[in-house]
Motif scaffolding. Structure first.
Motif, PDB file in Angstrom:
ATOM      1  N   ILE A 135       3.830  10.444  -2.399  1.00 19.16           N
ATOM      2  CA  ILE A 135       3.975   9.891  -1.049  1.00 19.16           C
ATOM      3  C   ILE A 135       2.645   9.310  -0.577  1.00 19.16           C
ATOM      4  N   ARG A 136       1.554  10.029  -0.833  1.00 19.55           N
ATOM      5  CA  ARG A 136       0.235   9.552  -0.440  1.00 19.55           C
ATOM      6  C   ARG A 136      -0.076   8.205  -1.112  1.00 19.55           C
ATOM      7  N   LYS A 137       0.227   8.110  -2.384  1.00 19.38           N
ATOM      8  CA  LYS A 137      -0.054   6.874  -3.119  1.00 19.38           C
ATOM      9  C   LYS A 137       0.752   5.704  -2.558  1.00 19.38           C
ATOM     10  N   HIS A 138       2.029   5.938  -2.288  1.00 17.14           N
ATOM     11  CA  HIS A 138       2.874   4.879  -1.722  1.00 17.14           C
ATOM     12  C   HIS A 138       2.389   4.489  -0.327  1.00 17.14           C
ATOM     13  N   ALA A 139       2.029   5.466   0.482  1.00 13.11           N
ATOM     14  CA  ALA A 139       1.548   5.176   1.831  1.00 13.11           C
ATOM     15  C   ALA A 139       0.261   4.357   1.792  1.00 13.11           C
ATOM     16  N   GLN A 140      -0.630   4.672   0.869  1.00 12.01           N
ATOM     17  CA  GLN A 140      -1.874   3.910   0.727  1.00 12.01           C
ATOM     18  C   GLN A 140      -1.588   2.461   0.336  1.00 12.01           C
ATOM     19  N   THR A 141      -0.586   2.273  -0.504  1.00  9.89           N
ATOM     20  CA  THR A 141      -0.194   0.920  -0.893  1.00  9.89           C
ATOM     21  C   THR A 141       0.337   0.146   0.312  1.00  9.89           C
ATOM     22  N   PHE A 142       1.161   0.809   1.131  1.00  9.99           N
ATOM     23  CA  PHE A 142       1.713   0.153   2.322  1.00  9.99           C
ATOM     24  C   PHE A 142       0.613  -0.184   3.322  1.00  9.99           C
ATOM     25  N   ILE A 143      -0.369   0.690   3.462  1.00  9.25           N
ATOM     26  CA  ILE A 143      -1.485   0.439   4.380  1.00  9.25           C
ATOM     27  C   ILE A 143      -2.271  -0.793   3.937  1.00  9.25           C
ATOM     28  N   ALA A 144      -2.514  -0.902   2.643  1.00 15.19           N
ATOM     29  CA  ALA A 144      -3.215  -2.078   2.121  1.00 15.19           C
ATOM     30  C   ALA A 144      -2.400  -3.343   2.361  1.00 15.19           C
ATOM     31  N   LEU A 145      -1.098  -3.224   2.177  1.00 15.42           N
ATOM     32  CA  LEU A 145      -0.213  -4.364   2.400  1.00 15.42           C
ATOM     33  C   LEU A 145      -0.261  -4.801   3.864  1.00 15.42           C
ATOM     34  N   CYS A 146      -0.246  -3.849   4.781  1.00 14.90           N
ATOM     35  CA  CYS A 146      -0.331  -4.164   6.210  1.00 14.90           C
ATOM     36  C   CYS A 146      -1.646  -4.868   6.549  1.00 14.90           C
ATOM     37  N   ALA A 147      -2.717  -4.471   5.882  1.00 12.94           N
ATOM     38  CA  ALA A 147      -4.028  -5.064   6.160  1.00 12.94           C
ATOM     39  C   ALA A 147      -4.086  -6.533   5.776  1.00 12.94           C
ATOM     40  N   THR A 148      -3.227  -6.969   4.846  1.00 11.97           N
ATOM     41  CA  THR A 148      -3.218  -8.384   4.462  1.00 11.97           C
ATOM     42  C   THR A 148      -2.433  -9.242   5.445  1.00 11.97           C
ATOM     43  N   ASP A 149      -1.683  -8.620   6.338  1.00 16.56           N
ATOM     44  CA  ASP A 149      -0.839  -9.343   7.290  1.00 16.56           C
ATOM     45  C   ASP A 149      -1.439  -9.243   8.685  1.00 16.56           C
ATOM     46  N   HIS A 150      -1.759 -10.381   9.285  1.00 17.55           N
ATOM     47  CA  HIS A 150      -2.474 -10.377  10.568  1.00 17.55           C
ATOM     48  C   HIS A 150      -1.654  -9.770  11.695  1.00 17.55           C
ATOM     49  N   SER A 151      -0.326  -9.727  11.553  1.00 19.29           N
ATOM     50  CA  SER A 151       0.509  -9.210  12.641  1.00 19.29           C
ATOM     51  C   SER A 151       0.314  -7.714  12.860  1.00 19.29           C
ATOM     52  N   PHE A 152      -0.325  -7.020  11.907  1.00 22.68           N
ATOM     53  CA  PHE A 152      -0.597  -5.590  12.063  1.00 22.68           C
ATOM     54  C   PHE A 152      -1.997  -5.328  12.619  1.00 22.68           C
ATOM     55  N   ALA A 153      -2.778  -6.381  12.842  1.00 19.20           N
ATOM     56  CA  ALA A 153      -4.180  -6.205  13.227  1.00 19.20           C
ATOM     57  C   ALA A 153      -4.340  -5.461  14.553  1.00 19.20           C
ATOM     58  N   MET A 154      -3.387  -5.658  15.475  1.00 20.42           N
ATOM     59  CA  MET A 154      -3.491  -5.028  16.791  1.00 20.42           C
ATOM     60  C   MET A 154      -2.741  -3.702  16.871  1.00 20.42           C
ATOM     61  N   TYR A 155      -2.130  -3.266  15.768  1.00 18.44           N
ATOM     62  CA  TYR A 155      -1.435  -1.975  15.755  1.00 18.44           C
ATOM     63  C   TYR A 155      -2.463  -0.844  15.658  1.00 18.44           C
ATOM     64  N   PRO A 156      -2.304   0.222  16.431  1.00 16.57           N
ATOM     65  CA  PRO A 156      -3.213   1.369  16.286  1.00 16.57           C
ATOM     66  C   PRO A 156      -3.141   1.919  14.857  1.00 16.57           C
ATOM     67  N   PRO A 157      -4.261   2.320  14.282  1.00 22.41           N
ATOM     68  CA  PRO A 157      -4.264   2.855  12.910  1.00 22.41           C
ATOM     69  C   PRO A 157      -3.301   4.019  12.712  1.00 22.41           C
ATOM     70  N   SER A 158      -3.159   4.866  13.739  1.00 22.26           N
ATOM     71  CA  SER A 158      -2.245   6.009  13.619  1.00 22.26           C
ATOM     72  C   SER A 158      -0.808   5.544  13.436  1.00 22.26           C
ATOM     73  N   MET A 159      -0.436   4.442  14.102  1.00 26.98           N
ATOM     74  CA  MET A 159       0.925   3.932  13.978  1.00 26.98           C
ATOM     75  C   MET A 159       1.161   3.350  12.587  1.00 26.98           C
ATOM     76  N   VAL A 160       0.175   2.622  12.062  1.00 25.02           N
ATOM     77  CA  VAL A 160       0.294   2.064  10.711  1.00 25.02           C
ATOM     78  C   VAL A 160       0.386   3.188   9.682  1.00 25.02           C
ATOM     79  N   ALA A 161      -0.424   4.223   9.860  1.00 25.38           N
ATOM     80  CA  ALA A 161      -0.396   5.366   8.937  1.00 25.38           C
ATOM     81  C   ALA A 161       0.950   6.084   8.992  1.00 25.38           C
TER      82      ALA A 161
END
Length: 291
Positions: free
Chosen positions: A175-201
């Motif tokens: 689960i940790r590995k998959h979540a880390q992959t999703f976090i990296a994916l979100c970082a490539t998309d500008h629409s997540f830039a204003m999301y609080p880190p806790s929400m992305v996590a």
């Protein structure tokens, strides 16, 4: 006399006292908003830099981190610097990769036991920048961010959340590995830039748990969904978290479709053999930004 140490680097173990302490999590939740970009800068600040350019350069940053085998925290931290800088300073598109390289340079120094060297970063840009330019822009970024580099990123919340979810122990690593992959994916998309880190996590962990179809033991005891538990842990409204998780799942599906299209393009019968690449090679051609 040989003074070189040939032993491998051993990474320090996580301190359970930190992740079991609710005050640490609360402190992260309190300060996380102060590290978000000040505005949606494409409309308010930038004249030349467009969302597609930001995606290209962020993908290049991710590929550099993968080639260099950087710690998982380096890439989202570097993107945080990139977004915060772009929200403050109008930047020419010809300088975007130089800025991205400077952000990687700083993030790897802060989070990596083996920081990426200036020489390597120049090679990864196909020598479109010089070491002197990189060092100069490092100081520019530091000045604009007021040397405030210890930003809170989604990775800071992962262990806190996983510890409180009471998941099957044999699935936590996956689960940790998959979540880390999703976090990296979100970082490539500008629409997540204003999301609080806790929400992305939380959204990334929720997407990982749902995607792997893993039941949460605490959830079954209390009759709550995993999303409701995640919302309770991070003090996020359930509807907001559901929306974020759905957006992450949509982004994942979109990227998987793009990946399949690249693997099986039309007219694939005439594909040429790919020649071995040098160490400086990364697949993303950032020259597209200047078109």
């Amino acid at each position: 006399m040989n003074l070189l140490c040939n032993e491998g680097v051993v990474k320090g173990q996580l301190d359970p006292n930190i992740y079991s302490n609710d005050r640490v999590l609360q402190s992260l939740l309190t300060v996380e908003d102060s590290f978000l970009p000040q505005a949606t800068y494409f409309q308010n600040v930038q004249k030349e830099v467009q969302p597609c350019m930001r995606k290209i350069v962020a993908t290049w940053m991710l590929e550099v981190c993968e080639v260099e085998e950087c710690e998982e925290e380096v890439f989202p931290l570097a993107v945080n610097y990139l977004d915060r800088f772009l929200s403050l300073v109008q930047t020419k598109k010809s300088c975007l990769q130089l800025l991205a390289a400077a952000c990687l340079f700083l993030a790897s120094k802060l989070k990596s036991y083996r920081p990426i060297s200036a020489k390597k970063l120049c090679l990864y840009t196909d020598n479109s920048i010089t070491s002197q330019e990189l060092l100069e822009w490092e100081l520019v970024v530091l000045g604009k961010l007021k040397w405030n580099l210890a930003a809170v990123t989604p990775h800071d919340f992962i262990e806190h959340i996983l510890l409180k979810l009471s998941l099957p122990k044999d699935r936590v690593t996956l689960i940790r590995k998959h979540a880390q992959t999703f976090i990296a994916l979100c970082a490539t998309d500008h629409s997540f830039a204003m999301y609080p880190p806790s929400m992305v996590a939380a959204g990334s962990i929720g997407a990982a748990v749902c995607g792997l179809q893993i039941s949460c033991m605490e959830s079954s005891v209390w009759g709550e969904s995993v999303t409701e538990l995640l919302a309770k842990i991070t003090h996020i409204e359930v509807d907001c978290l559901k929306s974020c998780q759905e957006k992450i799942e949509q982004l994942l599906a979109h990227n998987l479709r793009e990946s399949q299209q690249h693997k099986h393009p039309e007219g694939g019968a005439n594909k040429k053999e790919v020649e071995p690449q040098s160490q400086s090679y990364t697949p993303t051609d950032v020259r597209d930004v200047n078109l």
